[in-house]
Design a protein around this motif. Structure first.
Motif, PDB file in Angstrom:
ATOM      1  N   THR A 265      41.805  39.564  40.102  1.00 30.77           N
ATOM      2  CA  THR A 265      41.661  40.954  40.805  1.00 30.77           C
ATOM      3  C   THR A 265      40.196  42.181  39.584  1.00 30.77           C
ATOM      4  O   THR A 265      39.785  42.871  39.777  1.00 30.77           O
ATOM      5  CB  THR A 265      42.250  41.529  40.734  1.00 30.77           C
ATOM      6  N   THR A 266      41.027  41.079  38.620  1.00 26.43           N
ATOM      7  CA  THR A 266      39.715  41.872  37.331  1.00 26.43           C
ATOM      8  C   THR A 266      38.035  41.764  37.949  1.00 26.43           C
ATOM      9  O   THR A 266      37.766  40.806  39.128  1.00 26.43           O
ATOM     10  CB  THR A 266      39.692  40.559  36.011  1.00 26.43           C
ATOM     11  N   VAL A 267      37.586  43.181  37.652  1.00 23.94           N
ATOM     12  CA  VAL A 267      36.098  42.768  37.717  1.00 23.94           C
ATOM     13  C   VAL A 267      34.718  43.114  36.564  1.00 23.94           C
ATOM     14  O   VAL A 267      34.363  42.210  36.818  1.00 23.94           O
ATOM     15  CB  VAL A 267      36.159  44.640  38.790  1.00 23.94           C
ATOM     16  N   ASP A 268      35.949  43.070  36.029  1.00 31.90           N
ATOM     17  CA  ASP A 268      35.225  43.280  34.358  1.00 31.90           C
ATOM     18  C   ASP A 268      34.488  41.797  34.479  1.00 31.90           C
ATOM     19  O   ASP A 268      35.343  41.060  33.942  1.00 31.90           O
ATOM     20  CB  ASP A 268      35.961  43.053  33.052  1.00 31.90           C
ATOM     21  N   GLN A 269      33.723  41.650  35.070  1.00 29.43           N
ATOM     22  CA  GLN A 269      33.103  39.890  34.650  1.00 29.43           C
ATOM     23  C   GLN A 269      33.290  38.736  33.615  1.00 29.43           C
ATOM     24  O   GLN A 269      34.207  37.674  33.404  1.00 29.43           O
ATOM     25  CB  GLN A 269      31.251  39.347  34.810  1.00 29.43           C
ATOM     26  N   ASN A 270      33.394  39.406  32.069  1.00 30.96           N
ATOM     27  CA  ASN A 270      33.434  38.546  30.890  1.00 30.96           C
ATOM     28  C   ASN A 270      35.282  37.775  30.678  1.00 30.96           C
ATOM     29  O   ASN A 270      35.786  37.277  30.852  1.00 30.96           O
ATOM     30  CB  ASN A 270      33.336  39.885  29.329  1.00 30.96           C
ATOM     31  N   GLU A 271      36.209  39.615  31.080  1.00 33.80           N
ATOM     32  CA  GLU A 271      37.615  38.909  31.199  1.00 33.80           C
ATOM     33  C   GLU A 271      37.429  38.281  32.474  1.00 33.80           C
ATOM     34  O   GLU A 271      38.470  37.189  32.066  1.00 33.80           O
ATOM     35  CB  GLU A 271      37.865  40.533  31.276  1.00 33.80           C
ATOM     36  N   ARG A 272      37.013  38.224  33.346  1.00 32.37           N
ATOM     37  CA  ARG A 272      37.697  36.811  34.282  1.00 32.37           C
ATOM     38  C   ARG A 272      37.250  35.527  33.759  1.00 32.37           C
ATOM     39  O   ARG A 272      37.965  34.768  33.859  1.00 32.37           O
ATOM     40  CB  ARG A 272      36.604  37.895  35.794  1.00 32.37           C
ATOM     41  N   LEU A 273      36.133  35.310  33.089  1.00 32.41           N
ATOM     42  CA  LEU A 273      35.401  34.040  32.200  1.00 32.41           C
ATOM     43  C   LEU A 273      36.796  33.821  32.034  1.00 32.41           C
ATOM     44  O   LEU A 273      37.151  32.453  31.282  1.00 32.41           O
ATOM     45  CB  LEU A 273      34.017  34.237  31.843  1.00 32.41           C
ATOM     46  N   LYS A 274      36.919  34.311  30.309  1.00 31.46           N
ATOM     47  CA  LYS A 274      38.270  34.013  29.884  1.00 31.46           C
ATOM     48  C   LYS A 274      39.486  33.582  30.404  1.00 31.46           C
ATOM     49  O   LYS A 274      39.835  33.262  30.224  1.00 31.46           O
ATOM     50  CB  LYS A 274      38.911  35.842  28.463  1.00 31.46           C
ATOM     51  N   ASN A 275      39.431  34.358  31.748  1.00 33.71           N
ATOM     52  CA  ASN A 275      40.846  34.127  32.933  1.00 33.71           C
ATOM     53  C   ASN A 275      40.830  32.886  33.174  1.00 33.71           C
ATOM     54  O   ASN A 275      41.628  31.972  32.868  1.00 33.71           O
ATOM     55  CB  ASN A 275      41.374  35.181  33.161  1.00 33.71           C
ATOM     56  N   LEU A 276      39.910  32.348  33.507  1.00 36.49           N
ATOM     57  CA  LEU A 276      39.610  31.589  34.192  1.00 36.49           C
ATOM     58  C   LEU A 276      39.131  29.911  33.416  1.00 36.49           C
ATOM     59  O   LEU A 276      40.213  29.367  33.878  1.00 36.49           O
ATOM     60  CB  LEU A 276      37.994  31.446  34.630  1.00 36.49           C
ATOM     61  N   ARG A 277      39.224  30.591  32.577  1.00 32.99           N
ATOM     62  CA  ARG A 277      38.969  29.113  31.382  1.00 32.99           C
ATOM     63  C   ARG A 277      40.484  28.563  30.397  1.00 32.99           C
ATOM     64  O   ARG A 277      41.143  27.506  30.891  1.00 32.99           O
ATOM     65  CB  ARG A 277      38.266  29.677  30.052  1.00 32.99           C
ATOM     66  N   GLN A 278      41.093  29.813  30.483  1.00 35.48           N
ATOM     67  CA  GLN A 278      42.239  29.590  30.376  1.00 35.48           C
ATOM     68  C   GLN A 278      43.495  28.767  31.746  1.00 35.48           C
ATOM     69  O   GLN A 278      44.356  28.188  30.998  1.00 35.48           O
ATOM     70  CB  GLN A 278      43.582  30.946  29.999  1.00 35.48           C
ATOM     71  N   ALA A 279      42.820  29.373  32.578  1.00 27.71           N
ATOM     72  CA  ALA A 279      43.581  28.465  33.612  1.00 27.71           C
ATOM     73  C   ALA A 279      43.178  27.407  33.948  1.00 27.71           C
ATOM     74  O   ALA A 279      43.963  26.085  33.825  1.00 27.71           O
ATOM     75  CB  ALA A 279      43.575  29.972  35.423  1.00 27.71           C
ATOM     76  N   ASN A 280      41.667  27.255  33.593  1.00 30.69           N
ATOM     77  CA  ASN A 280      41.711  25.849  34.065  1.00 30.69           C
ATOM     78  C   ASN A 280      41.255  25.343  32.889  1.00 30.69           C
ATOM     79  O   ASN A 280      42.199  23.416  32.929  1.00 30.69           O
ATOM     80  CB  ASN A 280      40.034  25.658  33.376  1.00 30.69           C
ATOM     81  N   ILE A 281      42.140  25.216  31.585  1.00 27.20           N
ATOM     82  CA  ILE A 281      42.640  24.450  30.225  1.00 27.20           C
ATOM     83  C   ILE A 281      44.252  24.110  30.793  1.00 27.20           C
ATOM     84  O   ILE A 281      45.072  22.857  30.358  1.00 27.20           O
ATOM     85  CB  ILE A 281      43.122  24.823  28.777  1.00 27.20           C
ATOM     86  N   ALA A 282      44.647  25.445  31.479  1.00 31.04           N
ATOM     87  CA  ALA A 282      46.232  25.205  31.624  1.00 31.04           C
ATOM     88  C   ALA A 282      46.888  24.032  32.472  1.00 31.04           C
ATOM     89  O   ALA A 282      47.681  23.036  33.085  1.00 31.04           O
ATOM     90  CB  ALA A 282      47.094  26.471  32.358  1.00 31.04           C
ATOM     91  N   LEU A 283      45.785  24.553  34.136  1.00 30.84           N
ATOM     92  CA  LEU A 283      45.491  22.880  35.065  1.00 30.84           C
ATOM     93  C   LEU A 283      45.535  21.876  34.459  1.00 30.84           C
ATOM     94  O   LEU A 283      46.566  20.879  34.444  1.00 30.84           O
ATOM     95  CB  LEU A 283      45.215  23.720  35.949  1.00 30.84           C
ATOM     96  N   THR A 284      44.578  21.547  33.719  1.00 34.80           N
ATOM     97  CA  THR A 284      44.437  20.274  32.916  1.00 34.80           C
ATOM     98  C   THR A 284      44.808  19.589  32.168  1.00 34.80           C
ATOM     99  O   THR A 284      45.395  18.790  31.940  1.00 34.80           O
ATOM    100  CB  THR A 284      42.664  20.502  32.741  1.00 34.80           C
ATOM    101  N   ASP A 285      46.045  20.398  31.580  1.00 29.45           N
ATOM    102  CA  ASP A 285      46.589  20.224  30.361  1.00 29.45           C
ATOM    103  C   ASP A 285      47.994  19.105  31.139  1.00 29.45           C
ATOM    104  O   ASP A 285      48.889  18.738  31.086  1.00 29.45           O
ATOM    105  CB  ASP A 285      46.926  21.288  29.081  1.00 29.45           C
ATOM    106  N   ASP A 286      48.196  20.942  32.690  1.00 29.11           N
ATOM    107  CA  ASP A 286      49.634  20.167  33.182  1.00 29.11           C
ATOM    108  C   ASP A 286      49.078  19.128  34.326  1.00 29.11           C
ATOM    109  O   ASP A 286      50.167  18.715  34.866  1.00 29.11           O
ATOM    110  CB  ASP A 286      50.154  21.228  34.043  1.00 29.11           C
ATOM    111  N   VAL A 287      48.346  17.798  34.280  1.00 25.36           N
ATOM    112  CA  VAL A 287      48.093  17.620  34.711  1.00 25.36           C
ATOM    113  C   VAL A 287      48.015  17.735  36.716  1.00 25.36           C
ATOM    114  O   VAL A 287      48.413  17.115  37.125  1.00 25.36           O
ATOM    115  CB  VAL A 287      48.602  16.006  34.954  1.00 25.36           C
ATOM    116  N   ALA A 288      47.638  18.883  36.903  1.00 29.30           N
ATOM    117  CA  ALA A 288      47.438  19.280  38.024  1.00 29.30           C
ATOM    118  C   ALA A 288      46.561  18.578  39.130  1.00 29.30           C
ATOM    119  O   ALA A 288      47.757  18.524  40.176  1.00 29.30           O
ATOM    120  CB  ALA A 288      47.706  21.114  38.324  1.00 29.30           C
TER     121      ALA A 288
END
Lengths: 299, 516, 313
Positions: free
Chosen positions: B457-480
């Protein structure tokens, strides 16, 4: 077709089984050179299958990606290695087990149902039309599709491949057996047995069935060859034996992608199939000549 | 004896002729090679298109055709991945729920009708209509209302902020169709005149070939190629042989075993670029013991990705991130995360998880080539730490049904990202409401759900990127997932063909292609 | 004879009905449905459900079958779930290819098979006998896809004598013929081999029978004896093989169609079952089954013509 089968499928009827039957059979095979070669190859292949763990140089499932696709003649891997670095020779040796297994059990499966259907249909005229129509449906049904459906439904395991291929032989076995039964049941000794009040099951299994065995054995031997080929077709369609099993058909089918890079991956199992199929066909021919000369044109 | 000898000789003959082939590659007379100047292209693909309407299809074979006939409002720059206008001229966001899109003027559909806001509204509303049953309706799921204040302005109102609106609008399946053509006939079977693109639908013999011819009035300059044939060749070895013999001009998605041979062929040039299709081992989080992080870590430690990638002849590369290097949302920091091959650690972690002697499980696999190659490898690797794996090989339809129903233990999966945005991976794969559909792992964690919604839902691109990076780390650490490799996508072209634009998602554009 | 043909054609009806029921059950018993394939792996539950409703897959099973079969009775084979294409159109495009492939390979098989068989029998134990019978053995024993692949490698890629793809059913043109040769040989190889062996053994058997000896004693030349007497009788088993194999050729063409990129009915059938495209599977199976039954009928009629000993019920 039915009529032809009836005319030509007459089997030699002997009520008294000779003790020397097997000996006689071997003797007549010995006279036929091709059958002899076939028998020797079949025996050798069975022996290889039995001794697989002893004679294989390596574990057929042991991967070593560092030496993948090694050529024929590589040290330690006489026949080279496959795309996972598994020893080809060992895989081929273990493959004899799987290919024979697929051949043998699918034929047994087909025979079990085919013989029962054939017996019932030939003996009870009331059932005849019904069963023969069912057989017609099975015959008219494209075999590949049937196998595809069965394997899609059950998953492409070895057992399901066996069932799928086994079903292909049911209609033909049923017809061969039926035509033999139709002939035998009019013979004197059967009508005699009936008149003295023997039960139907006694007549069917003790009097009639033994006289169908020769045609069934001949058919089964040849069918074994076809079954091994059918397994490779299923593998080609992605529905054969599952990895890492080294069933020959599956090896030839997955190896085909490497035909330019490492042709031995598909050529070797291909030749193995040819050899075994040849052996079973020759043996079948020989058996047919020995057991049941009249059957020659029916199969 | 003579017989055996004869048989042996015939076998030998075949042997030698094959062996000869694999070593020599001498050029002799070519058959059927069209004269070089003739501006005709033949592309071979293993599957036929399902249809020629962007509204009703969702498969790559169809997309390849659709990309020639139709155009989208925006497109992804093949080089930079940046989203830029195509049929659109510009856009603005007065607020997070409103997208005002200005359209280019003076563009005509191939059937002569003008391209305007009505056409955009018609196309999008048709996709959103449940009766249409568009397989990609979800791309516009957030859209509430479409307004057309004038011929060249479209206003999209969304129910909630939709951060990847532009990426979605660049998706092939949101290509704009001519309302006149669509109303007149079934453009899914005959798309004559239905698009604004450089090529016009000409002929389709289903199962055999589909032909497009050039659109002489194309608004962005008529293409040089007179006609393109999409030929169906189901057997890969045959397709490769056809490229070599000159019966075909180009081919993509080439499997590793053919790549070396094509590279060695002096008539063929092979392009290899880092792509985004990724292959992974997935877990069913609802089944024990895969809900246990330690077990997932142990399995990750047990798999030697480098070793498998070395068999791919350069067709794969490694990344620890679930959102891979070619997706928006990737950052190199992720490579410090993940659990790379270490057999000692694998055994230790498995023991810590309570399975010192391993366990027995089933790996569900679709019976297509790439998966079937990975499966025995994963099986053998897990055996090293005592996990006995049975393979459950299913055909594609059964695989989808089985995995959606959550019947699998662990499974092999793949994901090709059409939009190139990490969000297009997170929402379908790890959002709890996608369970029963594309979330095969049945991944259901409220934190992750919240994060994914934020990315969406975030339209601001920088904010989005930050969220995506955060999600990537969380999933990778969790071995999704355990990412096995990301694909390098390949395109093999006969040397006399130039100008094909090839993208990291395995798609190609033929607008500027020509033959020398 | 006429009554016999009518009776056999009438028997076709229950057979086809049985086939259609089996296909129907089969499609519904195997996991996965057309909607999920069309939706693809990205589809949401909602998207899949919409597709299902559109295709009528949400209706009860018996209702779907009744709807389908009543269509068939009106002569409509329905529309593909996946592409929306008319099933009869789709079959029309492909049937000619597969049929001509099957016919052409049957012809090749018969010519090569009978020719090689006769020569091998007449020159029993010569080098030709051994070589042709060895090749025949090879042909029966090798997987079809494997032979096809080797032929492509040798004749198309290495020697560049023949094209790989571009099959058309017009085998009377030079272009069509060059495209037809390899697929037909691949498909017909095992039949040719079987025919050759059968011809050889029947001729050997007949050559030594009384009436042939008599003909020979009457002073007829060896060629006449073989052509007129031996060959005619040897043809019966050969026709059996051609008849039986022809059905197999149609159903088994899928492998050759894949290897040589031929747009045929076998491939359509396999693709349709993979896509759970029920109307298309039904259509192709019914057409193949009908062809099979009719070919069998033709074979039986030909028997009667060649061998007057066979009579009909």
């Amino acid at each position: 077709m039915e009529e032809i089968a009836k005319q030509t499928g007459l089997s030699k009827v002997s009520t008294h089984k000779s003790k020397n039957q097997i000996f006689e059979l071997l003797k007549s095979i010995k006279r036929n050179k091709r059958a002899c070669i076939g028998l020797v190859i079949v025996a050798a292949v069975i022996l290889i299958a039995l001794l697989a763990p002893i004679i294989s140089p390596c574990d057929p499932y042991k991967q070593d990606l560092n030496i993948r696709l090694a050529e024929i003649g590589t040290k330690g891997h006489i026949l080279g290695t496959d795309e996972y670095g598994r020893d080809m020779l060992s895989r081929l040796i273990y493959g004899t087990r799987l290919s024979l297994l697929v051949g043998f059990f699918s034929v047994v499966f087909g025979l079990a149902f085919g013989v029962i259907l054939g017996l019932l249909s030939g003996y009870y005229s009331a059932l005849d039309t019904l069963i023969m129509r069912v057989v017609d449906v099975l015959l008219a049904f494209p075999g590949v599709l049937l196998a595809l459906a069965i394997v899609s439904a059950l998953g492409p395991g070895l057992v399901n491949v066996i069932i799928a291929i086994g079903i292909w032989s049911i209609p033909t076995v049923a017809r061969v057996v039926r035509s033999t039964v139709l002939y035998i049941k009019e013979l004197d000794y059967v009508t005699a047995a009936k008149s003295i009040g023997e039960s139907d099951s006694y007549i069917l299994f003790k009097e009639i069935l033994p006289n169908c065995t020769s045609s069934v054995i001949v058919y089964a031997t040849m069918r074994l060859a076809t079954a091994i080929l059918s397994a490779s077709t299923l593998s080609f369609l992605g529905l054969g034996a599952q990895p890492p099993l080294s069933e020959w058909g599956a090896m030839a089918a997955t190896g085909r992608n490497y035909i330019y890079q490492a042709p031995h991956l598909t050529l070797l199992p291909g030749f193995a199939i040819i050899l075994v199929v040849y052996a079973f066909n020759s043996l079948g021919d020989g058996l047919r000549d020995a057991l049941d000369p009249n059957l020659k044109n029916a199969i | 004896m003579k017989k055996i000898l004869a048989g042996f000789i015939s076998i030998l003959l075949v042997c030698t002729s094959i062996a000869g082939c694999s070593s020599s590659n001498k050029a002799s007379k070519e058959i059927n090679e069209p004269s070089a100047k003739e501006q005709k292209l033949t592309y071979v693909s293993m599957t036929d298109a399902v249809g020629t309407s962007p509204i009703l299809t969702n498969d790559s074979a169809s997309s390849n055709v659709i990309r020639g006939i139709y155009e989208t409002l925006f497109m992804k720059d093949p080089k930079t991945g940046e989203i830029k206008p195509l049929l659109a001229d510009s856009y603005e966001n007065p607020d997070d729920n409103t997208w005002i899109i200005k359209l280019k003027k003076n563009i005509k559909f191939q059937d002569g009708t003008p391209f305007n806001s009505e056409a955009v509204k018609y196309t999008f509303e048709k996709i959103m209509d449940p009766k249409t049953a568009s397989p990609r309706a979800s791309l516009l799921k957030s859209v509430d209302k479409i307004e057309t204040p004038d011929d060249y302005t479209v206003i999209l109102h969304t129910k909630e902020p939709y951060g990847i609106m532009l990426t979605a609008l660049a998706h092939d399946n949101l290509s704009i169709v001519s309302p006149k053509a669509d109303k007149a006939g079934d453009i899914n079977k005959n798309a004559k005149g239905a698009g604004t693109g450089p090529y016009v639908f000409s002929e389709w013999v289903p199962g055999d070939h589909l032909t497009l011819v050039k659109n002489p009035d194309y608004w962005n300059g008529a293409p040089k190629i007179e006609s393109i044939t999409f030929k169906v060749v189901p057997e890969m070895s045959t397709a490769v042989s056809m490229l070599e013999s000159g019966e075909a001009d180009f081919l993509n998605a080439i499997p590793p075993e053919h790549i070396e041979r094509l590279k060695d062929n002096k008539d063929i040039s092979v392009t290899l670029i880092k792509g985004n299709p990724t292959f992974y081992v997935g877990f069913n989080f609802e089944k024990k013991p895969f809900d246990n992080l330690k077990v997932r870590q142990a399995i990750s430690y047990a798999i030697n990705k480098d070793s498998y990638i070395s068999t791919l002849n350069g067709l794969g590369y490694k990344s620890n991130g679930i959102i891979g290097p070619k997706l928006i949302g990737y950052d190199a920091e992720i490579e410090k995360h993940g659990y790379d091959y270490d057999i000692a650690k694998a055994k230790q972690t498995l023991a810590e998880a309570g399975y010192p002697n391993g366990f027995k499980t089933t790996l569900t696999v679709a019976n297509t080539d790439a998966y079937m190659k990975i499966a025995p490898f994963v099986q053998a690797q897990l055996k090293e730490i005592g996990i006995t794996v049975d393979l459950n090989v299913l055909d594609w339809a059964s695989y989808i049904a089985y995995s959606k129903a959550g019947k699998q233990d662990i499974y092999l999966g793949g994901w090709a990202n059409a939009t190139g945005d990490g969000e297009e991976l997170l929402y379908p794969q790890f959002y709890s409401k996608s369970i029963g559909a594309s979330n095969y792992s049945r991944y259901n964690k409220p934190d992750m759900d919240a994060l994914i919604l934020k990315c969406r839902t975030t339209v601001d691109q920088n904010e989005r990127l930050k969220n995506l990076r955060q999600a990537n780390i969380a999933l990778t650490d969790d071995v999704a997932w355990i990412p096995l490799y990301d694909s390098n996508v390949t395109l093999a072209v006969r040397k006399n063909v130039k100008g094909i634009v090839f993208e990291p998602n395995n798609e190609f554009r033929l607008n500027n292609a020509y033959k020398e | 004879m006429f009554n016999y043909i009518i009776k056999r054609l009438l028997q076709l009806i229950p057979v086809l009905f049985g086939v259609s029921v089996i296909v129907f059950l089969m499609i519904y018993l195997i996991p996965g449905d057309a909607a999920e394939i069309i939706g693809g792996p990205t589809a949401t539950a909602e998207e899949v459900e919409n597709i299902r409703v559109k295709l009528g897959l949400d209706r009860p099973m018996y209702e779907q079958y009744i709807k389908y079969i009543s269509g068939v009775l009106r002569g409509e084979l329905g529309y593909s779930f996946q592409t929306g294409q008319s099933v009869s159109e789709a079959i029309k495009i492909r049937y000619g290819n597969t049929f001509s492939l099957a016919v052409f390979s049957a012809i090749i098989a018969a010519i090569i098979g009978v020719g090689a068989g006769v020569i091998a029998a007449v020159k029993q134990n010569s080098w030709f006998d051994y070589l042709s019978m060895s090749v025949a053995t090879f042909g029966i024993s090798a997987p079809t896809f494997w032979i096809g692949l080797l032929l492509i490698v040798v004749f198309c890629v290495k020697l560049k004598w023949l094209p790989i793809s571009g099959f058309s059913s017009q085998f009377w043109t030079k272009d069509g013929l060059t495209h037809m040769i390899l697929p037909s040989i691949t498909l017909g190889f095992s039949s040719a081999a079987m025919i050759a062996r059968m011809t050889r053994s029947s001729i050997l058997e007949i050559i030594h029978q009384d009436y042939v000896e008599t003909a020979r004693a009457k002073g007829l030349s060896e060629r006449v004896v073989i052509l007129k007497h031996a060959l005619k009788n040897a043809l019966i088993p050969v026709i059996t093989v051609i008849g039986v194999n022809f059905g197999g050729l149609l159903g088994g063409a899928v492998v050759v169609e894949s290897v040589f990129a031929i747009n045929g009915i076998g491939r359509l059938m396999v693709q349709s079952i993979n896509a759970r495209d029920f109307p298309m599977v039904q259509g192709t199976v019914l057409v193949v089954a009908t062809t099979f039954v009719i070919i069998n009928l033709l074979t039986d009629i030909i028997y009667a013509v060649i061998d007057p000993r066979i009579s009909y019920k």
